[in-house]
Write a protein that holds these residues in place. Sequence first.
Motif, short mmCIF file in Angstrom:
data_model
loop_
_atom_site.label_atom_id
_atom_site.label_comp_id
_atom_site.label_asym_id
_atom_site.label_seq_id
_atom_site.Cartn_x
_atom_site.Cartn_y
_atom_site.Cartn_z
N LYS A 71 0.82 -1.22 0.00
CA LYS A 71 0.00 0.00 0.00
C LYS A 71 0.85 1.26 0.00
CE LYS A 71 -0.68 0.91 4.84
NZ LYS A 71 -1.54 0.99 5.96
N ASP A 72 2.00 1.23 0.68
CA ASP A 72 2.85 2.41 0.71
C ASP A 72 3.44 2.72 -0.66
OD1 ASP A 72 2.48 3.06 3.42
OD2 ASP A 72 3.96 1.56 4.02
N MET A 73 3.73 1.69 -1.43
CA MET A 73 4.26 1.90 -2.77
C MET A 73 3.17 2.48 -3.68
SD MET A 73 6.50 -1.57 -2.99
CE MET A 73 7.39 -1.27 -4.51
N VAL A 74 1.94 2.00 -3.52
CA VAL A 74 0.83 2.55 -4.30
C VAL A 74 0.63 4.02 -3.92
CG1 VAL A 74 -1.65 2.40 -4.78
CG2 VAL A 74 -0.29 0.30 -4.53
N LYS A 75 0.67 4.30 -2.62
CA LYS A 75 0.51 5.67 -2.12
C LYS A 75 1.58 6.59 -2.72
CE LYS A 75 2.17 6.69 1.84
NZ LYS A 75 2.52 6.78 3.25
N GLN A 76 2.84 6.15 -2.70
CA GLN A 76 3.93 6.96 -3.25
C GLN A 76 3.75 7.16 -4.76
OE1 GLN A 76 5.97 8.63 -1.55
NE2 GLN A 76 5.81 7.65 0.42
N PHE A 77 3.36 6.12 -5.44
CA PHE A 77 3.14 6.19 -6.88
C PHE A 77 2.08 7.24 -7.21
CE2 PHE A 77 0.76 4.73 -10.64
CZ PHE A 77 1.76 4.72 -11.59
N VAL A 78 0.96 7.19 -6.50
CA VAL A 78 -0.15 8.12 -6.75
C VAL A 78 0.26 9.55 -6.40
CG1 VAL A 78 -2.47 8.78 -5.98
CG2 VAL A 78 -1.97 6.40 -6.56
N LYS A 79 0.98 9.73 -5.30
CA LYS A 79 1.42 11.08 -4.92
C LYS A 79 2.37 11.65 -5.98
CE LYS A 79 2.76 10.41 -0.57
NZ LYS A 79 3.09 10.66 0.86
N GLN A 80 3.26 10.82 -6.51
CA GLN A 80 4.16 11.28 -7.57
C GLN A 80 3.40 11.59 -8.86
OE1 GLN A 80 7.04 8.12 -7.64
NE2 GLN A 80 8.33 9.09 -6.09
N GLU A 81 2.47 10.74 -9.20
CA GLU A 81 1.68 10.94 -10.42
C GLU A 81 0.87 12.24 -10.35
OE1 GLU A 81 -0.08 8.20 -12.85
OE2 GLU A 81 2.03 7.72 -13.13
N CYS A 82 0.44 12.61 -9.16
CA CYS A 82 -0.37 13.82 -8.97
C CYS A 82 0.50 15.02 -8.58
CB CYS A 82 -1.45 13.57 -7.93
SG CYS A 82 -2.67 12.37 -8.48
N ASN A 83 1.80 14.85 -8.65
CA ASN A 83 2.76 15.91 -8.35
C ASN A 83 2.56 16.48 -6.95
OD1 ASN A 83 5.03 17.38 -9.04
ND2 ASN A 83 3.83 19.09 -9.83
N PHE A 84 2.30 15.61 -6.00
CA PHE A 84 2.18 16.03 -4.60
C PHE A 84 3.56 15.85 -3.95
CE2 PHE A 84 0.55 15.54 -0.16
CZ PHE A 84 0.04 16.83 -0.06
N CYS A 85 4.49 16.67 -4.40
CA CYS A 85 5.91 16.55 -4.04
C CYS A 85 6.48 17.93 -3.71
CB CYS A 85 6.72 15.97 -5.20
SG CYS A 85 6.09 14.45 -5.88
N CYS A 86 7.65 17.92 -3.13
CA CYS A 86 8.42 19.15 -2.93
C CYS A 86 9.89 18.82 -3.17
CB CYS A 86 8.20 19.73 -1.54
SG CYS A 86 8.70 18.65 -0.20
N LEU A 87 10.67 19.85 -3.44
CA LEU A 87 12.09 19.66 -3.68
C LEU A 87 12.86 19.84 -2.37
CD1 LEU A 87 12.12 19.82 -6.97
CD2 LEU A 87 14.37 20.70 -6.43
N VAL A 88 13.65 18.84 -2.01
CA VAL A 88 14.50 18.90 -0.81
C VAL A 88 15.91 18.52 -1.25
CG1 VAL A 88 14.92 17.96 1.49
CG2 VAL A 88 12.57 18.28 0.70
N LYS A 89 16.81 19.45 -1.13
CA LYS A 89 18.21 19.23 -1.51
C LYS A 89 18.31 18.65 -2.93
CE LYS A 89 19.86 18.68 3.17
NZ LYS A 89 20.56 17.86 4.14
N GLY A 90 17.52 19.22 -3.83
CA GLY A 90 17.58 18.81 -5.23
C GLY A 90 16.86 17.52 -5.55
N ARG A 91 16.22 16.91 -4.56
CA ARG A 91 15.48 15.66 -4.79
C ARG A 91 13.99 15.90 -4.61
NH1 ARG A 91 17.15 11.36 -0.89
NH2 ARG A 91 15.76 10.14 -2.17
N SER A 92 13.21 15.26 -5.42
CA SER A 92 11.76 15.35 -5.30
C SER A 92 11.28 14.36 -4.24
CB SER A 92 11.10 15.02 -6.65
OG SER A 92 9.71 15.12 -6.54
N ILE A 93 10.64 14.88 -3.21
CA ILE A 93 10.14 14.06 -2.10
C ILE A 93 8.64 14.23 -2.02
CG2 ILE A 93 10.28 13.69 0.41
CD1 ILE A 93 12.93 13.22 -0.89
N THR A 94 7.91 13.11 -1.88
CA THR A 94 6.46 13.23 -1.76
C THR A 94 6.10 13.80 -0.39
OG1 THR A 94 6.22 10.94 -1.02
CG2 THR A 94 5.96 11.35 -3.37
#
Length: 143
Positions: A71-94
Motif C-alpha cells: 500500500k505504501d508503494m501505491v501511495k507513493q506512486f499516486v502522490k508522484q503521479e499527482c505531483n504532490f511533491c516538494c524539492l529537498v536538496k535537489g530531490r523530489s520528495i512526496t
Amino acid sequence: MRFSFFQSNKQSWGDLQARVSEILVYHLGSGKDFFVCFGNDKTPKQLRGFYRICDIIAPYMAESEGTFFDKDMVKQFVKQECNFCCLVKGRSITKSLVFADREKMTAMIKRLYELGEFYEAKDFKLTSAEKQSLVEYYEAKKE
C-alpha cells in the motif's frame, strides 16, 4: 492487505471475513512464508479510505507488474503521479497526505479510481462513511 472491521458497521463483517479467509487460503497455498497482523487503526479518519484503496489495489499491481507492491508503494506512486511533491536538496520528495488540500486529495483519489479500474480491482471505491469523513474534514479546515 488491510481490512477494517468497524463497530459502527457490523453488517459488513461477513463479507470482510470471507475476503480475509479467501486471501489467507491463497497465501497458505502459495508455499511462501507470510505474516498476518492485527491492530487498531491510528490513521487520521479522513485518510482511512485512501489507505484502504491503496491496500486493495496493491496486490493487483503486484500481479500485473510481476513485482512486489504494498500500500505504501501505491501511495507513493499516486502522490508522484499527482505531483504532490516538494524539492529537498535537489530531490523530489512526496509530501505527507495530512498536508493535502481538497483539490489535491480529490486528484489523488481520482487517480486511485483510475488504477482500480485499469487493474480491474474489486470494491476499491470510497464508502459513504469515508466520503463523509473527507467532506467533514475539509469543511472544518475552511473555518
